[in-house]
Design a protein around this motif. Structure first.
Motif, PDB file in Angstrom:
ATOM      1  N   LEU A 344      -1.420  -5.194 -14.972  1.00  0.00           N
ATOM      2  CA  LEU A 344      -2.686  -4.548 -14.664  1.00  0.00           C
ATOM      3  C   LEU A 344      -2.594  -4.131 -13.198  1.00  0.00           C
ATOM      4  CD1 LEU A 344      -5.668  -3.989 -15.508  1.00  0.00           C
ATOM      5  CD2 LEU A 344      -6.190  -6.294 -14.724  1.00  0.00           C
ATOM      6  N   VAL A 345      -2.786  -2.852 -12.906  1.00  0.00           N
ATOM      7  CA  VAL A 345      -2.618  -2.359 -11.526  1.00  0.00           C
ATOM      8  C   VAL A 345      -3.992  -2.009 -10.958  1.00  0.00           C
ATOM      9  CG1 VAL A 345      -1.509  -0.649 -10.051  1.00  0.00           C
ATOM     10  CG2 VAL A 345      -0.326  -1.461 -12.092  1.00  0.00           C
ATOM     11  N   TRP A 346      -4.365  -2.732  -9.891  1.00  0.00           N
ATOM     12  CA  TRP A 346      -5.655  -2.547  -9.229  1.00  0.00           C
ATOM     13  C   TRP A 346      -5.400  -1.803  -7.920  1.00  0.00           C
ATOM     14  CZ3 TRP A 346      -8.910  -7.300  -7.150  1.00  0.00           C
ATOM     15  CH2 TRP A 346     -10.162  -6.844  -6.696  1.00  0.00           C
ATOM     16  N   LYS A 347      -6.018  -0.616  -7.790  1.00  0.00           N
ATOM     17  CA  LYS A 347      -5.807   0.207  -6.591  1.00  0.00           C
ATOM     18  C   LYS A 347      -7.096   0.309  -5.790  1.00  0.00           C
ATOM     19  CE  LYS A 347      -2.078   3.022  -8.497  1.00  0.00           C
ATOM     20  NZ  LYS A 347      -1.621   4.380  -8.842  1.00  0.00           N
ATOM     21  N   ILE A 348      -6.981   0.016  -4.489  1.00  0.00           N
ATOM     22  CA  ILE A 348      -8.131   0.122  -3.571  1.00  0.00           C
ATOM     23  C   ILE A 348      -7.687   1.011  -2.411  1.00  0.00           C
ATOM     24  CG2 ILE A 348      -9.739  -1.139  -2.097  1.00  0.00           C
ATOM     25  CD1 ILE A 348      -9.052  -3.654  -3.861  1.00  0.00           C
ATOM     26  N   LYS A 349      -8.335   2.166  -2.247  1.00  0.00           N
ATOM     27  CA  LYS A 349      -7.895   3.118  -1.222  1.00  0.00           C
ATOM     28  C   LYS A 349      -8.117   2.587   0.181  1.00  0.00           C
ATOM     29  CE  LYS A 349      -7.464   7.755  -2.937  1.00  0.00           C
ATOM     30  NZ  LYS A 349      -7.921   9.148  -2.842  1.00  0.00           N
ATOM     31  N   SER A 350      -9.278   1.950   0.393  1.00  0.00           N
ATOM     32  CA  SER A 350      -9.614   1.460   1.734  1.00  0.00           C
ATOM     33  C   SER A 350     -10.155   0.033   1.629  1.00  0.00           C
ATOM     34  CB  SER A 350     -10.661   2.384   2.353  1.00  0.00           C
ATOM     35  OG  SER A 350     -11.018   1.933   3.623  1.00  0.00           O
ATOM     36  N   PHE A 351      -9.506  -0.891   2.339  1.00  0.00           N
ATOM     37  CA  PHE A 351      -9.848  -2.320   2.241  1.00  0.00           C
ATOM     38  C   PHE A 351     -10.065  -2.844   3.664  1.00  0.00           C
ATOM     39  CE2 PHE A 351      -8.779  -6.045  -0.806  1.00  0.00           C
ATOM     40  CZ  PHE A 351      -9.689  -6.876  -0.178  1.00  0.00           C
ATOM     41  N   PRO A 352     -11.328  -2.850   4.178  1.00  0.00           N
ATOM     42  CA  PRO A 352     -11.589  -3.309   5.558  1.00  0.00           C
ATOM     43  C   PRO A 352     -11.296  -4.809   5.711  1.00  0.00           C
ATOM     44  CG  PRO A 352     -13.473  -2.113   4.638  1.00  0.00           C
ATOM     45  CD  PRO A 352     -12.553  -2.424   3.507  1.00  0.00           C
ATOM     46  N   GLY A 353     -11.139  -5.236   6.965  1.00  0.00           N
ATOM     47  CA  GLY A 353     -10.877  -6.643   7.270  1.00  0.00           C
ATOM     48  C   GLY A 353     -12.058  -7.531   6.923  1.00  0.00           C
ATOM     49  N   ASN A 354     -11.790  -8.805   6.598  1.00  0.00           N
ATOM     50  CA  ASN A 354     -12.809  -9.805   6.263  1.00  0.00           C
ATOM     51  C   ASN A 354     -13.721  -9.380   5.107  1.00  0.00           C
ATOM     52  OD1 ASN A 354     -12.173 -11.968   7.881  1.00  0.00           O
ATOM     53  ND2 ASN A 354     -13.352 -11.208   9.635  1.00  0.00           N
ATOM     54  N   LYS A 355     -13.132  -8.755   4.098  1.00  0.00           N
ATOM     55  CA  LYS A 355     -13.898  -8.361   2.918  1.00  0.00           C
ATOM     56  C   LYS A 355     -13.291  -9.018   1.685  1.00  0.00           C
ATOM     57  CE  LYS A 355     -16.874  -5.217   4.482  1.00  0.00           C
ATOM     58  NZ  LYS A 355     -18.305  -5.337   4.345  1.00  0.00           N
ATOM     59  N   GLU A 356     -14.109  -9.156   0.653  1.00  0.00           N
ATOM     60  CA  GLU A 356     -13.632  -9.739  -0.607  1.00  0.00           C
ATOM     61  C   GLU A 356     -14.101  -8.871  -1.771  1.00  0.00           C
ATOM     62  OE1 GLU A 356     -13.453 -14.150  -1.236  1.00  0.00           O
ATOM     63  OE2 GLU A 356     -14.984 -13.691  -2.744  1.00  0.00           O
TER      64      GLU A 356
END
Length: 428
Positions: A344-356
């Motif tokens: 299963l491939v999960w793609k996140i374009k933008s992942f800021p710091g200290n996020k869940e």
């Protein structure tokens, strides 16, 4: 280099000599062909895989590229690592000329091959293996050779990696500090292996023969200069430089000074073997409901400062090979089922710091299973990402000076990128 090569052979996949160049007259093509045929016949033998073989008073060193073997033979006590590196450089030169190195491209260009073999080695000693310099006076197109070719200055010069007379309207240097983070986490969440491999990648578009000086926040240098480090200095291990760097100067005062090649090259690589905190942490819970379906819950958490943002994040989660009917929900990004990879491939374009972020997926399983089914292979969770303007090691380019006798002003551009190397979590 102690000892010299006697001859260089290019052989086909069956061990027949296609082209060879005799440099010292003490090894014949018949000897080499007989030895190599014997070696191919013993293919199952683990010793036949050794790239260095001693036979009948001759040392043979060989590598394979596509359907071609490149081999040197010597009756002297040679530096094996040096000659193997030379063979790899020969492959790069041929690829520069023919795009693809294989038996057909050698047969089609044997005149050029002989010219190159004359230049890259002399009396068994490696000479010029810079493809850009060789291509200035060995032209693949015969029609371009009507004018008598004069060897470029780089061949007769101490600076063999750069030609004279290079001119640009705009003089610029681009320096990318690229760090790859390698992490392996076991099923208990403990970090088994972690290191950072870094590279200083340069693209130079400079006129003339510029002298460049580069300063880093290297602890040894700052302490030698009597400057306070205040935790900003770093210790670099396993430093490797491009041949243009003046090593004596670096050993003496830790200054990186060099005349750069034209175009792209890796100025320096380094390694940091310190414990690295995983930049993106992934937790996964798997619930099997009877034998008919499986539910996967995943939490992905960024463990770097809020001012940084990871881009092109890709989390690959293993799923059973017989899973069907995926039902996937994510709090951020998109996820797709890749049955060809059982993942299963999960793609996140933008992942800021200290996020869940969360993902929940449900798969159907076949109702009939074999009674003696083999235990399922457990693949790791693999993570890919890039974090621009950020380095794990804290390496900083303090200055990049470009000095050229004509006195032009050059623009240096510096960029920092951290990316995932071998980033695996064995948590499922």
């Amino acid at each position: 280099m102690a000892g010299a090569a006697s001859a260089l052979f290019l052989l086909d996949i069956k061990g027949r000599v296609l082209i060879w160049r005799d440099y010292r007259g003490d090894v014949s093509a018949v000897q080499a062909e007989r030895f190599f045929t014997k070696l191919i016949e013993k293919e199952g033998d683990p010793q036949s895989q050794d790239p260095v073989v001693y036979d009948n008073g001759v040392t043979y060193l060989f590598i394979q590229h596509n359907n071609v073997y490149l081999m040197t033979a010597s009756r002297q006590n040679c530096n094996a690592a040096s000659l193997l590196l030379f063979l790899h450089r020969v492959v790069d030169v041929f690829k520069h000329y023919f795009e693809v190195l294989e038996e057909e491209s050698l047969r089609d260009n044997f005149v050029v091959v002989y010219e190159l073999l004359d230049e890259i080695m002399d009396f068994g000693f490696p000479q010029y293996t810079e493809a850009k310099i060789l291509s200035e006076f060995i032209k693949t197109d015969a029609y371009r050779m009507e004018v008598a070719q004069r060897p470029p200055m780089a061949v007769t010069n101490a600076v063999s990696w750069r030609s004279e007379g290079i001119r640009y309207k705009k003089n610029e240097v681009f320096l990318d500090v690229v760090e790859s983070v390698n992490i392996l986490v076991n099923s208990n969440g403990q970090i088994i292996r972690s290191d950072v491999v870094g590279a200083l990648k340069m693209r130079t578009y400079l006129s003339g023969m510029p002298e460049c000086k580069l300063g880093l926040n290297d602890r040894v240098l700052l302490e030698a200069q009597g400057r306070a480090t205040k935790g900003k200095a770093i210790d670099l291990d396993d430093i490797k430089f491009h041949q243009c760097v003046r090593l004596a100067r670096f050993e003496n005062d830790r200054t990186i000074s060099f005349i750069p090649p034209d175009g792209s090259f890796d100025l320096m690589t380094y390694r940091l073997s310190t414990q690295v905190k995983p930049l993106i942490w992934v937790e996964a819970q798997v619930e099997r409901h009877s034998r008919s379906r499986i539910e996967i819950m995943v939490k992905a958490r960024s463990q770097f400062k809020e001012r940084s943002t990871a881009t092109n994040v890709e989390i690959e989660l293993p799923v059973p090979s017989d899973a069907t009917n995926p039902n996937i929900r994510t709090s951020m990004g998109s996820a797709t089922y890749a049955p060809e990879n059982d993942a299963l491939v999960w793609k996140i374009k933008s992942f800021p710091g200290n996020k869940e972020y969360m993902l929940r997926a449900e798969f159907g399983l076949p109702s009939i299973t074999a009674e003696e089914a083999a235990p399922e292979r457990k693949a790791p969770i693999r993570v890919k990402f890039e974090i621009p303007y950020f380095t794990v090691s804290g390496i900083q380019v303090r200055y990049l000076k470009i000095i050229e006798k004509s006195g032009y002003v050059a623009l240096p551009w510096v960029r920092y990128i951290t990316m995932a190397g071998e980033y695996e979590l064995r948590l499922m």
